[in-house]
Design a protein around this motif. Structure first.
Motif, short mmCIF file in Angstrom:
data_model
loop_
_atom_site.label_atom_id
_atom_site.label_comp_id
_atom_site.label_asym_id
_atom_site.label_seq_id
_atom_site.Cartn_x
_atom_site.Cartn_y
_atom_site.Cartn_z
N GLY A 132 11.08 -15.62 34.72
CA GLY A 132 10.34 -16.41 35.82
C GLY A 132 11.20 -17.63 36.02
O GLY A 132 12.30 -17.96 35.49
N PRO A 133 10.54 -18.20 36.62
CA PRO A 133 11.05 -19.83 37.11
C PRO A 133 11.33 -20.66 36.03
O PRO A 133 10.67 -20.79 35.18
CB PRO A 133 10.29 -20.40 38.02
N PHE A 134 12.55 -21.77 36.08
CA PHE A 134 12.90 -22.57 35.08
C PHE A 134 13.12 -21.85 33.83
O PHE A 134 12.95 -22.41 32.71
CB PHE A 134 11.73 -23.53 34.88
N CYS A 146 14.27 -14.24 27.49
CA CYS A 146 13.86 -15.29 28.45
C CYS A 146 13.50 -16.70 27.59
O CYS A 146 12.79 -16.59 26.79
CB CYS A 146 12.82 -15.15 29.47
N GLU A 147 14.29 -17.49 27.82
CA GLU A 147 14.08 -19.00 27.16
C GLU A 147 14.01 -20.07 28.29
O GLU A 147 14.50 -20.05 29.46
CB GLU A 147 15.30 -19.28 26.13
N CYS A 148 13.07 -20.96 28.06
CA CYS A 148 12.91 -22.09 28.93
C CYS A 148 14.02 -23.18 28.94
O CYS A 148 14.60 -23.24 27.87
CB CYS A 148 11.37 -22.60 28.51
N ARG A 149 14.27 -23.67 30.17
CA ARG A 149 15.32 -24.52 30.03
C ARG A 149 14.67 -25.84 29.73
O ARG A 149 13.55 -26.01 29.35
CB ARG A 149 15.36 -24.95 31.72
N SER A 150 15.53 -26.83 29.34
CA SER A 150 15.29 -28.04 28.92
C SER A 150 14.16 -28.89 29.52
O SER A 150 14.43 -28.94 30.66
CB SER A 150 16.50 -29.00 28.54
N GLY A 151 13.20 -29.37 28.74
CA GLY A 151 12.02 -30.12 29.52
C GLY A 151 11.31 -29.20 30.03
O GLY A 151 9.99 -29.69 30.95
N CYS A 161 7.95 -20.29 32.99
CA CYS A 161 8.20 -21.84 32.17
C CYS A 161 7.57 -22.87 33.09
O CYS A 161 7.53 -23.15 34.37
CB CYS A 161 9.26 -22.46 31.76
N VAL A 162 6.93 -23.91 32.59
CA VAL A 162 6.38 -25.13 33.16
C VAL A 162 6.69 -26.12 32.56
O VAL A 162 7.09 -26.39 31.07
CB VAL A 162 4.71 -24.94 33.35
N ARG A 163 6.58 -27.40 33.26
CA ARG A 163 7.07 -28.80 32.62
C ARG A 163 6.31 -29.10 31.44
O ARG A 163 5.09 -28.56 31.55
CB ARG A 163 6.92 -29.99 33.89
N LYS A 164 6.86 -29.87 30.69
CA LYS A 164 6.15 -30.14 29.50
C LYS A 164 5.23 -31.33 29.65
O LYS A 164 5.18 -31.92 30.50
CB LYS A 164 7.13 -30.67 28.14
#
Length: 164
Positions: A132-134, A146-151, A161-164
């Motif tokens: 998914g996104p980010f 799938c891994e989440c981008r930094s932050g 992924c969603v913002r921390k």
């Protein structure tokens, strides 16, 4: 024709689980119409093989067998190349027996045929992933991750992924 039902106990530490399976099989034989067959024929099984495919949740089995008189077996053993290791399939392809001495080289999910072998499909570069996104898509043998981008952190759906 034959049919069988078996139960077995799977022991895992102190917990036991009773499981069962049902097997139905038909063995067909068509002899040469011009041959004089003996009144009694024999099915001789040289080898039996079983393989559990964890990805497909399937148990595959095969027999190396022949129909004829007992004296024929010693002179003409019939063993498929998948069973005696003389096939030309290259790792990680799996040899799947066919009729008689025929066989095919098959690839597991996440791999693509490459001659007699298989090569990994890069789901990330081919746009086959469900990331998914980010996220960052990382190719791994036979699949992707799938891994989440930094932050960012994983969303509840497990794909975005969603913002921390």
């Amino acid at each position: 024709m034959s049919s069988a039902h078996r139960e077995y106990v799977l022991a895992a530490g102190t917990a036991n689980q009773t499981l069962s399976y049902r097997l139905r099989q038909n063995i067909s034989f068509a002899g040469c119409p011009h041959a004089r067959l003996p009144a009694r024929q024999q099915l001789s099984v040289a080898r039996a093989f079983a393989l559990y495919d964890g990805q497909e949740h399937v148990l595959r089995y095969a027999l190396a067998a022949r129909v004829g008189s007992a004296s024929d077996d010693a002179q003409n053993p019939l063993v498929n190349p998948c069973h005696d290791g003389t096939h030309a399939c290259e790792a990680p392809a799996r040899c799947q027996p066919g009729a008689g001495m025929e066989y095919t080289c098959e690839c597991a999910a996440g791999y693509r045929r490459d001659g007699r072998g298989c090569r990994d499909v890069d789901e990330c570069t081919e746009g086959l992933s469900q990331c998914g996104p980010f996220t960052l898509c990382l190719n791994v043998p036979g699949s992707y991750r799938c891994e989440c981008r930094s932050g960012y952190r994983p969303a509840e759906d497990g794909q975005a992924c969603v913002r921390k």
